[in-house]
Design a protein around this motif. Structure first.
Motif, PDB file in Angstrom:
ATOM      1  N   LEU A  24       0.841  -1.197   0.000  1.00 10.28           N
ATOM      2  CA  LEU A  24       0.000   0.000   0.000  1.00 10.28           C
ATOM      3  C   LEU A  24       0.879   1.251   0.000  1.00 10.28           C
ATOM      4  O   LEU A  24       1.969   1.265   0.564  1.00 10.28           O
ATOM      5  CB  LEU A  24      -0.916   0.015   1.220  1.00 10.28           C
ATOM      6  N   THR A  25       0.390   2.273  -0.655  1.00  5.69           N
ATOM      7  CA  THR A  25       1.169   3.497  -0.769  1.00  5.69           C
ATOM      8  C   THR A  25       0.240   4.696  -0.705  1.00  5.69           C
ATOM      9  O   THR A  25      -0.945   4.582  -1.004  1.00  5.69           O
ATOM     10  CB  THR A  25       1.940   3.498  -2.106  1.00  5.69           C
ATOM     11  N   CYS A  50      -1.428   7.871  -2.193  1.00  9.30           N
ATOM     12  CA  CYS A  50      -1.790   8.153  -3.581  1.00  9.30           C
ATOM     13  C   CYS A  50      -0.765   9.115  -4.188  1.00  9.30           C
ATOM     14  O   CYS A  50      -0.125   9.889  -3.478  1.00  9.30           O
ATOM     15  CB  CYS A  50      -3.161   8.815  -3.640  1.00  9.30           C
ATOM     16  N   CYS A 105      -5.648   7.846   6.647  1.00  8.75           N
ATOM     17  CA  CYS A 105      -4.764   7.409   5.558  1.00  8.75           C
ATOM     18  C   CYS A 105      -3.311   7.417   6.013  1.00  8.75           C
ATOM     19  O   CYS A 105      -2.511   6.580   5.619  1.00  8.75           O
ATOM     20  CB  CYS A 105      -4.895   8.345   4.356  1.00  8.75           C
ATOM     21  N   MET A 146      -9.936   9.319   4.196  1.00 11.35           N
ATOM     22  CA  MET A 146      -9.777   7.880   4.049  1.00 11.35           C
ATOM     23  C   MET A 146     -11.082   7.185   3.678  1.00 11.35           C
ATOM     24  O   MET A 146     -11.098   6.208   2.961  1.00 11.35           O
ATOM     25  CB  MET A 146      -9.259   7.294   5.350  1.00 11.35           C
ATOM     26  N   LEU A 150      -7.527  13.564  -3.636  1.00  8.34           N
ATOM     27  CA  LEU A 150      -8.728  12.947  -4.210  1.00  8.34           C
ATOM     28  C   LEU A 150      -9.958  13.816  -4.012  1.00  8.34           C
ATOM     29  O   LEU A 150     -11.056  13.440  -4.397  1.00  8.34           O
ATOM     30  CB  LEU A 150      -8.987  11.592  -3.556  1.00  8.34           C
ATOM     31  N   LYS A 194      -9.328  16.656  -7.779  1.00  6.33           N
ATOM     32  CA  LYS A 194      -9.268  15.469  -8.618  1.00  6.33           C
ATOM     33  C   LYS A 194      -9.270  15.850 -10.099  1.00  6.33           C
ATOM     34  O   LYS A 194     -10.102  16.620 -10.541  1.00  6.33           O
ATOM     35  CB  LYS A 194     -10.460  14.558  -8.308  1.00  6.33           C
ATOM     36  N   ARG A 195      -8.366  15.286 -10.809  1.00  4.33           N
ATOM     37  CA  ARG A 195      -8.212  15.494 -12.256  1.00  4.33           C
ATOM     38  C   ARG A 195      -7.872  16.929 -12.638  1.00  4.33           C
ATOM     39  O   ARG A 195      -8.084  17.357 -13.756  1.00  4.33           O
ATOM     40  CB  ARG A 195      -9.450  15.016 -13.023  1.00  4.33           C
ATOM     41  N   CYS A 200       6.930   8.009  -5.075  1.00  5.97           N
ATOM     42  CA  CYS A 200       5.562   8.355  -5.474  1.00  5.97           C
ATOM     43  C   CYS A 200       5.192   7.479  -6.670  1.00  5.97           C
ATOM     44  O   CYS A 200       6.009   7.293  -7.572  1.00  5.97           O
ATOM     45  CB  CYS A 200       5.488   9.830  -5.861  1.00  5.97           C
ATOM     46  N   PRO A 201       3.968   6.933  -6.687  1.00 10.80           N
ATOM     47  CA  PRO A 201       3.580   6.077  -7.816  1.00 10.80           C
ATOM     48  C   PRO A 201       3.606   6.808  -9.159  1.00 10.80           C
ATOM     49  O   PRO A 201       3.618   6.160 -10.208  1.00 10.80           O
ATOM     50  CB  PRO A 201       2.136   5.672  -7.477  1.00 10.80           C
ATOM     51  N   GLU A 232       2.559   9.945 -16.995  1.00  8.17           N
ATOM     52  CA  GLU A 232       1.588  11.042 -17.170  1.00  8.17           C
ATOM     53  C   GLU A 232       0.171  10.636 -16.794  1.00  8.17           C
ATOM     54  O   GLU A 232      -0.671  11.485 -16.507  1.00  8.17           O
ATOM     55  CB  GLU A 232       1.639  11.581 -18.616  1.00  8.17           C
ATOM     56  N   VAL A 233      -0.113   9.319 -16.789  1.00  8.85           N
ATOM     57  CA  VAL A 233      -1.465   8.882 -16.418  1.00  8.85           C
ATOM     58  C   VAL A 233      -1.652   8.965 -14.903  1.00  8.85           C
ATOM     59  O   VAL A 233      -2.715   9.304 -14.398  1.00  8.85           O
ATOM     60  CB  VAL A 233      -1.738   7.441 -16.916  1.00  8.85           C
ATOM     61  N   ILE A 234      -0.585   8.665 -14.184  1.00 13.59           N
ATOM     62  CA  ILE A 234      -0.713   8.550 -12.728  1.00 13.59           C
ATOM     63  C   ILE A 234      -0.394   9.861 -12.005  1.00 13.59           C
ATOM     64  O   ILE A 234      -1.029  10.196 -10.996  1.00 13.59           O
ATOM     65  CB  ILE A 234       0.181   7.388 -12.228  1.00 13.59           C
ATOM     66  N   GLN A 289      -7.652   3.247  -3.223  1.00 13.85           N
ATOM     67  CA  GLN A 289      -7.024   4.475  -3.692  1.00 13.85           C
ATOM     68  C   GLN A 289      -5.564   4.511  -3.287  1.00 13.85           C
ATOM     69  O   GLN A 289      -4.906   5.514  -3.462  1.00 13.85           O
ATOM     70  CB  GLN A 289      -7.758   5.699  -3.111  1.00 13.85           C
ATOM     71  N   ARG A 290      -5.085   3.445  -2.727  1.00 13.98           N
ATOM     72  CA  ARG A 290      -3.759   3.509  -2.160  1.00 13.98           C
ATOM     73  C   ARG A 290      -2.834   2.434  -2.708  1.00 13.98           C
ATOM     74  O   ARG A 290      -2.126   1.776  -1.998  1.00 13.98           O
ATOM     75  CB  ARG A 290      -3.866   3.471  -0.638  1.00 13.98           C
ATOM     76  N   GLY A 295      -3.135  -0.517  -3.912  1.00 12.59           N
ATOM     77  CA  GLY A 295      -3.325  -1.947  -3.737  1.00 12.59           C
ATOM     78  C   GLY A 295      -4.034  -2.599  -4.913  1.00 12.59           C
ATOM     79  O   GLY A 295      -4.572  -1.924  -5.786  1.00 12.59           O
ATOM     80  N   ARG A 305      -1.409  -2.041 -20.319  1.00 10.92           N
ATOM     81  CA  ARG A 305      -0.697  -0.932 -19.671  1.00 10.92           C
ATOM     82  C   ARG A 305      -0.312  -1.305 -18.230  1.00 10.92           C
ATOM     83  O   ARG A 305      -1.179  -1.479 -17.381  1.00 10.92           O
ATOM     84  CB  ARG A 305      -1.608   0.289 -19.642  1.00 10.92           C
ATOM     85  N   ILE A 323       8.921   0.536  -8.391  1.00 15.44           N
ATOM     86  CA  ILE A 323       9.439   1.899  -8.551  1.00 15.44           C
ATOM     87  C   ILE A 323      10.712   2.076  -7.724  1.00 15.44           C
ATOM     88  O   ILE A 323      11.685   2.666  -8.158  1.00 15.44           O
ATOM     89  CB  ILE A 323       8.362   2.925  -8.119  1.00 15.44           C
ATOM     90  N   PRO A 370      -7.783   8.972 -19.642  1.00 17.56           N
ATOM     91  CA  PRO A 370      -7.256   7.632 -19.352  1.00 17.56           C
ATOM     92  C   PRO A 370      -8.252   6.711 -18.633  1.00 17.56           C
ATOM     93  O   PRO A 370      -8.219   5.497 -18.827  1.00 17.56           O
ATOM     94  CB  PRO A 370      -6.029   7.907 -18.476  1.00 17.56           C
TER      95      PRO A 370
END
Lengths: 648, 207
Positions: A385-386, A388, A419, A499, A568, A573-574, A604-605, A620-622, B51-52, B54, B107, B115, B153
């Motif tokens: 888990l990470t 966001c 969170c 959360m 979020l 968001k977005r 960071c993801p 760029e998506v994440i 959202q985390r 997983g 993808r 990472i 996306p």
């Protein structure tokens, strides 16, 4: 219009379990609903808040579960029907009130819905609320499918008004967060008028004083009410037996385990040998009904989550009935056939049942299962888990971790619930060193902060979120200030109960109904209590770290509020504040002395380590465009450009 | 509706992905499409860490008769809709069998430990081979790339639903999808979602 307001009795719609519970409350004519957010329960109050205007309800997210119970109870005392909702450990928070509520009784129907989380799918415990029914001598219902999630709420309200006491309806993650088809009932037309009657004879339960004394009288009355509930349980439509007239074995079950047990019997093809006794009224068990079904055979397997609650209650009853039904073998958790830790599933039930009925079972051919295991090892790397991408907590813990390292006195952080609990993991640089209940971080820190006289010279830090601050951290902060404890409390204020889905709390200027509400300022509260208060933007790493270092050096209670809205949140968001990219000309990759600080440590993801190029890259998506990683690259290779069109 | 026969009853579908990919939304859309046709649908979701970072799984059980356990028994999936390659492998390994079908978005979303360099993400060609090895038949799509071309996306999962509909394994018609999105999505998003659904269908038909 919400599909939850469909007024076509008999129509059949797909509902999430929590929506089915909310619909049940609407069909029962609920007037008031209160709760505190917690997975897997949150969608119940959320759903009701969305239809509140249409149905004339009052719905609130209370400051904590105990207050939610009190708010709901007040409605009951005034003759209204009320629902109170929380996750499993919320019942712990409010149990002191419940102890007394059980003694005073209720007036309008009042139902408490705790949603347990066997296996801790979204918790850090799998504590059970069922034990509270026994402890507090209150009736407990456990729905066994989606239809029952709705229907039993309606039934529970009726029962509550018959016995004039609180009724528990316990759900679990695998029902609350699952969806199934539900046949709707009618929505009532009438509304009730609220009036608290208190001028009657002191012991009059409908018009007297609502108090738990005289204790002996009230306690006896409570136990009479519980007996009355048992009488109703004897003919409850929610206790059913399906199976042969003379089964070899009967599975006794409740809740989601009912669906696992039914499937297990089907998978083994033993419908003609094994019976299924599904119980919806699990405390207290109805003795006449149970005597009839315990007489069906001599062997029973109890399938339930998590600890052997039903099993023990069945065993007590079987012992009492033994002179009439003879000795019974009741298997389940106490003999180790089923685990007493974690959630169950159809496979675990099949395994336990297969050995009892001596039917072989394999989920898939052995060679396939073996190859699957191998390929999972190579092909499906674990997903720890990470936080966001763009989460303010990553930035906050980067600063807290670095400040404590720079301070050099072996300081540590007491964690809390939200969170940011994930900061016990590498995603938060493994910064948290204690972790317990809501508000406990600051409470534990308050204690650590008094140990200087015993030679403890480590800086003590606690963290808590904005919602947690109001829920349970305030008394701990008051305790620390009053007792002159030396702590630094960091409030990770992301402007919502993030959360669980961004529910409002007392620090925001909006309530559950979307109405404007007075926002209570965390910094004003802390200042008025006498703490030294600072506020920073955690995305400003430099200022945050410098401020923390300064506060760590001071005595007394210091509060640092790190304010940055959750990534979020609907506002963010977005919407990317920055376009972020790695300049491959500047990134030195493995040759840089940073040892891949961005991907190995900051992780960071939104960042990718491009193995072939030997350089970092932004996905760029994440990436959400927070721009924080641009501040950590020692070479300045991560470049951010502000998006002009974004406002606010 | 009772004339509509399922190839298995219950038909067990798993949608697998990573938090943030829209797994839960995808399962609701498919569930609503089938429920409106008169099937009994049970959806079980594992989204505690949704959202985390997983893994997220939605188990859908489609039946003409009754609701089922929200957890599909191990080894009993009929179709796996993988929104991400590694998650497709993870789910096949636990819930697959030699007859399972797989539809996989190519993808990758790298786990945080990839990472950081602690773990390796499989080579994409290897991953494809393993998905094939664990299924009777597998289809691979670049749904996220197509969604990026379309400017959004998150449409990747709608493309995947369109692709799944084209397989003909479950009775999912375009008009069912149209009805489902018109009920669950804001008006200005409907046409782009329909376009995504069609793109998915075309991608499978071309494959």
């Amino acid at each position: 219009m919400s599909h939850l307001l469909t007024d076509e009795p008999g129509s059949r719609i797909l509902l999430m379990g929590n929506e089915a519970i909310a619909r049940g409350a609407l069909e029962a004519g609920v007037n008031v609903a209160a709760g505190y957010p917690g997975t897997p329960s949150s969608e119940i109050i959320e759903t009701l808040s969305k239809v509140a205007r249409d149905r004339g309800l009052y719905v609130e997210w209370s400051a904590n579960e105990k207050v939610a119970m009190e708010v709901a109870a007040a409605a009951s005392f005034a003759g209204l029907r009320s629902l109170c909702v929380m996750k499993q450990n919320g019942v712990n928070v409010g149990s002191d009130f419940l102890l007394h509520l059980g003694l005073t009784g209720t007036r309008g129907g009042m139902v408490l819905v705790p949603c347990d989380d066997p296996g801790a799918l979204s918790s850090i415990n799998e504590g059970e609320s069922r034990q509270f029914a026994r402890l507090l001598e209150l009736p407990l219902l456990e729905p066994g499918d989606f239809q029952e999630l709705k229907d039993m709420i309606v039934w529970a309200f009726q029962l509550s008004e018959e016995i004039r006491n609180l009724v528990f309806v316990r759900s679990v993650t695998r029902l609350s967060h699952a969806s199934g088809n539900v046949v709707l009932g009618p929505l009532p037309g009438e509304t009730r008028k609220a009036r608290f009657k208190h001028r009657g004879f002191i012991l009059d339960e409908m018009e007297g004083v609502v108090a738990s004394m005289p204790m002996e009288y009230r306690h006896r009355r409570q136990q009479e009410k519980l007996k009355q509930a048992v009488e109703r349980f004897e003919s409850s439509p929610f206790n059913t037996y399906t199976g042969p007239e003379h089964p070899e074995l009967v599975v006794i079950t409740s809740s989601a385990c009912h669906l696992y047990s039914r499937e297990a019997i089907h998978l083994l093809g033993v419908e003609d040998r094994v019976g299924l006794l599904k119980l919806g009224t699990t405390f207290p068990l109805p003795p006449v009904f149970m005597e009839k079904h315990l007489g069906l055979t001599d062997r029973f397997l109890v399938v339930e989550e998590v600890i052997p609650f039903l099993e023990e209650n069945v065993k007590i009853l079987a012992q009492e009935l033994a002179p009439r039904i003879g000795p019974k073998t009741i298997m389940g958790k106490r003999d180790g056939r089923l685990p007493t830790v974690g959630e169950l599933n159809p496979d675990l039930v099949v395994e336990a049942l297969a050995s009892l009925v001596e039917v072989p079972y394999e989920s898939a051919p052995e060679a396939y299962v073996k190859r699957g295991q191998e390929l999972m090892f190579f092909g499906a790397p674990n997903r720890e888990l990470t936080f966001c991408p763009g989460c303010p907590h990553r930035a906050s813990f980067w600063s807290i971790h670095n400040a404590l390292e720079l301070d050099g006195r072996d300081g540590f952080v007491c964690g809390d619930i939200g969170c940011y609990t994930l900061a016990v993991l590498p995603t938060g640089f493994s910064t948290l060193k204690t972790l317990h209940a809501m508000g406990s971080g600051t409470g534990v820190a308050s204690g650590f902060g008094k140990l200087g006289r015993f030679g403890m010279d480590q800086p003590v830090v606690s963290v808590c979120g904005d919602s947690t601050f109001f829920h349970a951290a305030m008394p701990a902060l008051i305790n620390a200030i009053h007792h002159g404890s030396d702590i630094t409390m960091v409030v990770l204020d992301n402007s919502g109960t993030a959360m669980t889905g961004f529910q409002p709390h007392p620090g925001l200027d909006v309530d559950a109904l979307g109405h404007k509400a007075p926002a209570i300022s965390i910094e004003d509260v802390c200042r008025s209590l006498g703490a030294q208060v600072r506020v920073c933007d955690p995305f400003d790493l430099e200022t945050t770290q410098a401020t923390l270092l300064e506060l760590l050096d001071r005595a007394g209670v210091k509060v640092l509020i790190l304010r940055q809205i959750c990534g979020l949140s609907p506002e963010k968001k977005r919407h990317k504040k920055y376009e972020v990219a790695v300049n491959p000309e500047v990134c030195l990759g493995e040759a840089c002395g940073c040892n891949r600080l961005c991907t190995r440590i900051f992780r960071c993801p939104g960042l990718i380590w491009d193995k072939r190029a030997g350089k970092a890259r932004v996905d760029e998506v994440i990436c959400t465009g927070c721009g924080v990683c641009a501040s950590i690259c020692p070479e300045g290779a991560i470049e951010k450009v502000e998006n002009r069109e974004v406002t606010g | 509706m009772k004339e509509m026969k399922l190839s298995f009853d219950p038909y067990n579908l798993i949608i697998a992905g990573v938090g943030g990919q829209g797994n839960v939304l995808a399962s609701r859309v498919v569930g609503n499409m089938l429920s409106r046709k008169g099937f009994t649908v049970t959806i079980g979701e594992t989204f505690g860490g949704s959202q985390r970072g997983g893994s997220v799984m939605s188990h859908l059980r489609v039946s003409s008769e009754s609701s089922f356990s929200p957890q599909i028994p191990k080894g009993r999936a009929h179709l796996v809709l993988g929104l991400e390659p590694a998650e497709t492998i993870r789910v096949l390994a636990a819930y697959g069998n030699p007859d399972v079908l797989a539809l996989c978005n190519l993808r990758p979303i790298h786990p945080v430990q990839v990472i950081s360099g602690e773990l390796d993400y499989p080579d994409l060609e290897d991953a494809k081979g393993w998905v094939k090895e664990l299924s009777r038949k597998a289809w691979f799509l670049n749904a996220t790339d197509t969604a990026l071309e379309m400017g959004l996306p998150i449409l990747g999962n709608i493309i995947m639903i369109g692709a799944m509909a084209a397989l003909g394994e479950l009775p999912l018609e375009r008009e069912d999808f149209e009805r489902a999105v018109s009920l669950t999505m804001p008006t200005d998003r409907i046409s782009i979602n329909l376009e995504a659904f069609d793109r998915g269908r075309e991608m499978v038909e071309a494959a």
